[in-house]
Motif scaffolding. Structure first.
Motif, mmCIF file in Angstrom:
data_model
loop_
_atom_site.group_PDB
_atom_site.id
_atom_site.type_symbol
_atom_site.label_atom_id
_atom_site.label_comp_id
_atom_site.label_asym_id
_atom_site.label_seq_id
_atom_site.Cartn_x
_atom_site.Cartn_y
_atom_site.Cartn_z
ATOM 1 N N GLY A 93 11.187 27.941 68.742
ATOM 2 C CA GLY A 93 11.552 26.530 68.691
ATOM 3 C C GLY A 93 11.478 25.971 67.281
ATOM 4 O O GLY A 93 10.844 26.546 66.387
ATOM 5 N N LEU A 94 12.133 24.819 67.075
ATOM 6 C CA LEU A 94 12.184 24.182 65.755
ATOM 7 C C LEU A 94 11.370 22.893 65.736
ATOM 8 O O LEU A 94 11.402 22.106 66.688
ATOM 9 C CB LEU A 94 13.625 23.834 65.368
ATOM 10 N N PHE A 95 10.676 22.685 64.627
ATOM 11 C CA PHE A 95 10.016 21.416 64.333
ATOM 12 C C PHE A 95 10.643 20.883 63.049
ATOM 13 O O PHE A 95 10.621 21.546 62.011
ATOM 14 C CB PHE A 95 8.514 21.629 64.152
ATOM 15 N N ILE A 96 11.231 19.689 63.123
ATOM 16 C CA ILE A 96 11.901 19.077 61.972
ATOM 17 C C ILE A 96 11.231 17.737 61.682
ATOM 18 O O ILE A 96 11.071 16.913 62.588
ATOM 19 C CB ILE A 96 13.401 18.854 62.237
ATOM 20 N N PHE A 97 10.847 17.526 60.426
ATOM 21 C CA PHE A 97 10.253 16.240 60.066
ATOM 22 C C PHE A 97 10.639 15.872 58.643
ATOM 23 O O PHE A 97 11.117 16.711 57.870
ATOM 24 C CB PHE A 97 8.727 16.266 60.228
ATOM 25 N N ASP A 98 10.437 14.604 58.310
ATOM 26 C CA ASP A 98 10.702 14.157 56.947
ATOM 27 C C ASP A 98 9.503 13.398 56.393
ATOM 28 O O ASP A 98 8.646 12.917 57.140
ATOM 29 C CB ASP A 98 11.983 13.311 56.862
ATOM 30 N N ILE A 99 9.444 13.328 55.073
ATOM 31 C CA ILE A 99 8.387 12.601 54.369
ATOM 32 C C ILE A 99 9.006 11.885 53.171
ATOM 33 O O ILE A 99 10.104 12.221 52.727
ATOM 34 C CB ILE A 99 7.274 13.545 53.858
ATOM 35 N N HIS A 100 8.279 10.908 52.640
ATOM 36 C CA HIS A 100 8.643 10.337 51.352
ATOM 37 C C HIS A 100 8.346 11.361 50.257
ATOM 38 O O HIS A 100 7.303 12.026 50.280
ATOM 39 C CB HIS A 100 7.809 9.087 51.054
ATOM 40 N N GLY A 101 9.247 11.467 49.281
ATOM 41 C CA GLY A 101 8.964 12.289 48.118
ATOM 42 C C GLY A 101 7.870 11.659 47.269
ATOM 43 O O GLY A 101 7.618 10.449 47.333
ATOM 44 N N GLN A 102 7.212 12.479 46.451
ATOM 45 C CA GLN A 102 6.124 11.960 45.618
ATOM 46 C C GLN A 102 6.626 10.893 44.650
ATOM 47 O O GLN A 102 5.945 9.891 44.405
ATOM 48 C CB GLN A 102 5.468 13.107 44.851
ATOM 49 N N GLY A 103 7.805 11.095 44.092
ATOM 50 C CA GLY A 103 8.346 10.110 43.164
ATOM 51 C C GLY A 103 8.605 8.775 43.839
ATOM 52 O O GLY A 103 8.404 7.713 43.236
ATOM 53 N N TYR A 104 9.035 8.819 45.087
ATOM 54 C CA TYR A 104 9.294 7.582 45.833
ATOM 55 C C TYR A 104 7.994 6.799 46.023
ATOM 56 O O TYR A 104 7.953 5.579 45.830
ATOM 57 C CB TYR A 104 9.916 7.921 47.184
ATOM 58 N N ILE A 105 6.927 7.504 46.388
ATOM 59 C CA ILE A 105 5.627 6.852 46.569
ATOM 60 C C ILE A 105 5.097 6.326 45.239
ATOM 61 O O ILE A 105 4.647 5.175 45.130
ATOM 62 C CB ILE A 105 4.607 7.835 47.176
ATOM 63 N N ASP A 106 5.150 7.162 44.203
ATOM 64 C CA ASP A 106 4.482 6.834 42.937
ATOM 65 C C ASP A 106 5.232 5.816 42.092
ATOM 66 O O ASP A 106 4.610 5.015 41.382
ATOM 67 C CB ASP A 106 4.281 8.108 42.111
ATOM 68 N N PHE A 107 6.562 5.835 42.154
ATOM 69 C CA PHE A 107 7.330 5.007 41.223
ATOM 70 C C PHE A 107 8.153 3.901 41.886
ATOM 71 O O PHE A 107 8.404 2.869 41.266
ATOM 72 C CB PHE A 107 8.260 5.900 40.387
ATOM 73 N N LEU A 108 8.566 4.099 43.128
ATOM 74 C CA LEU A 108 9.396 3.082 43.778
ATOM 75 C C LEU A 108 8.603 2.165 44.703
ATOM 76 O O LEU A 108 9.068 1.079 45.045
ATOM 77 C CB LEU A 108 10.531 3.754 44.562
ATOM 78 N N LEU A 109 7.405 2.593 45.122
ATOM 79 C CA LEU A 109 6.600 1.759 46.010
ATOM 80 C C LEU A 109 5.367 1.180 45.327
ATOM 81 O O LEU A 109 5.074 -0.007 45.472
ATOM 82 C CB LEU A 109 6.170 2.560 47.250
ATOM 83 N N ASN A 110 4.641 2.008 44.591
ATOM 84 C CA ASN A 110 3.372 1.556 44.018
ATOM 85 C C ASN A 110 3.534 0.312 43.155
ATOM 86 O O ASN A 110 4.420 0.231 42.301
ATOM 87 C CB ASN A 110 2.739 2.673 43.185
ATOM 88 N N SER A 111 2.665 -0.674 43.417
ATOM 89 C CA SER A 111 2.611 -1.926 42.647
ATOM 90 C C SER A 111 3.899 -2.738 42.743
ATOM 91 O O SER A 111 4.212 -3.525 41.849
ATOM 92 C CB SER A 111 2.292 -1.633 41.171
ATOM 93 N N GLU A 112 4.625 -2.557 43.836
ATOM 94 C CA GLU A 112 5.856 -3.309 44.044
ATOM 95 C C GLU A 112 5.646 -4.388 45.104
ATOM 96 O O GLU A 112 4.742 -4.305 45.940
ATOM 97 C CB GLU A 112 6.994 -2.383 44.483
ATOM 98 N N MET A 113 6.504 -5.403 45.048
ATOM 99 C CA MET A 113 6.497 -6.459 46.050
ATOM 100 C C MET A 113 7.923 -6.659 46.542
ATOM 101 O O MET A 113 8.860 -6.722 45.751
ATOM 102 C CB MET A 113 5.960 -7.766 45.457
ATOM 103 N N PHE A 114 8.084 -6.701 47.870
ATOM 104 C CA PHE A 114 9.387 -6.913 48.480
ATOM 105 C C PHE A 114 9.294 -8.140 49.381
ATOM 106 O O PHE A 114 8.241 -8.419 49.965
ATOM 107 C CB PHE A 114 9.805 -5.695 49.318
#
Length: 244
Positions: free
Chosen positions: A134-155
């Motif tokens: 059987g197959l298990f498929i999953f996704d995650i945020h890349g490290q760059g997305y967490i470190d540079f696009l989310l950290n210390s941001e406000m939306f």
């Protein structure tokens, strides 16, 4: 987590790339599955939108989430012609007494498992609920997305019936972010009700996920990115296709 937010989740996610998750699932199954999957388990299904679309593809879907409020919304939208078994459960300790040909966990659900112990427990449970090959498929945020696009941001966003402010802050641990969210939702009396939620997500190096999955027993682990079967290290969203 995902308590009062469940009531506004679908509206806030109305532009989510559900179609791309469906198409990626089809690609992954076509290229990597040794069988034609029938039974499918959706881990961290939220309000069930993707579960419903997977059922429309012909899968026999079981889906769970740790938030009862999200499950309540999922059950309310279930179509009569697509029977889905929704239930409340925790990814680290669920026991369904059933095996599935395909298990998916999309929309960065796995990023909510913020330590290796939780990851190990969840991956072990998922492995035990897969049929042979059987197959298990999953996704995650890349490290760059967490470190540079989310950290210390406000939306923020202001709509007629919903407004929100979303702060992202790094923690002391690497590649981890805390989401502090404040919502204002219009009531039937044209007043606005405020509620707050705090979420925490963390991502780990790709090789750490691969080593952990292999140690549990997965025979093949393929890494892809951004809804493609190709892989880029700087991708915002990384996919894993794991065969038992």
């Amino acid at each position: 987590m995902y308590k009062e937010m469940a009531q506004v989740y679908d509206e806030l996610m109305n532009d989510a790339p559900y179609g791309q998750w469906i198409d990626f699932t089809k690609q992954a199954v076509k290229h990597y599955s040794k069988q034609t999957p029938s039974g499918l388990l959706d881990v961290g299904c939220g309000t069930g939108e993707l579960s419903l679309q997977l059922a429309q593809q012909g899968y026999e879907v079981t889906a769970f989430d740790q938030s009862q409020q999200m499950i309540d919304h999922a059950m309310a939208k279930m179509e009569s012609e697509h029977e889905i078994h929704f239930l409340k459960a925790d990814a680290t300790e669920f026991q369904l007494n059933k095996a599935f040909d395909l298990i998916v966990s999309y929309c960065d659900v796995i990023n909510y498992l913020t330590d290796e112990n939780s990851l190990t427990k969840a991956f072990n449970q998922i492995y035990e609920h897969l049929t042979d090959s059987g197959l298990f498929i999953f996704d995650i945020h890349g490290q760059g997305y967490i470190d540079f696009l989310l950290n210390s941001e406000m939306f923020s966003e202001v709509r007629e019936d919903i407004s929100y402010v979303w702060f992202c802050e790094e923690t002391e641990r690497s590649h981890e972010v805390v989401h502090d969210l404040t919502f204002f939702v219009q009531t039937e009396h044209e007043l606005y009700k405020r509620f707050d939620e705090t979420h925490k997500q963390r991502t780990f190096p790709v090789d750490q996920y691969k080593q952990l999955l292999s140690s549990i027993g997965f025979q093949e682990v393929t890494v892809c990115s951004d809804f493609s079967l190709e892989y880029r290290e700087d991708a915002d969203r990384i996919f894993f296709i794991c065969q038992k």
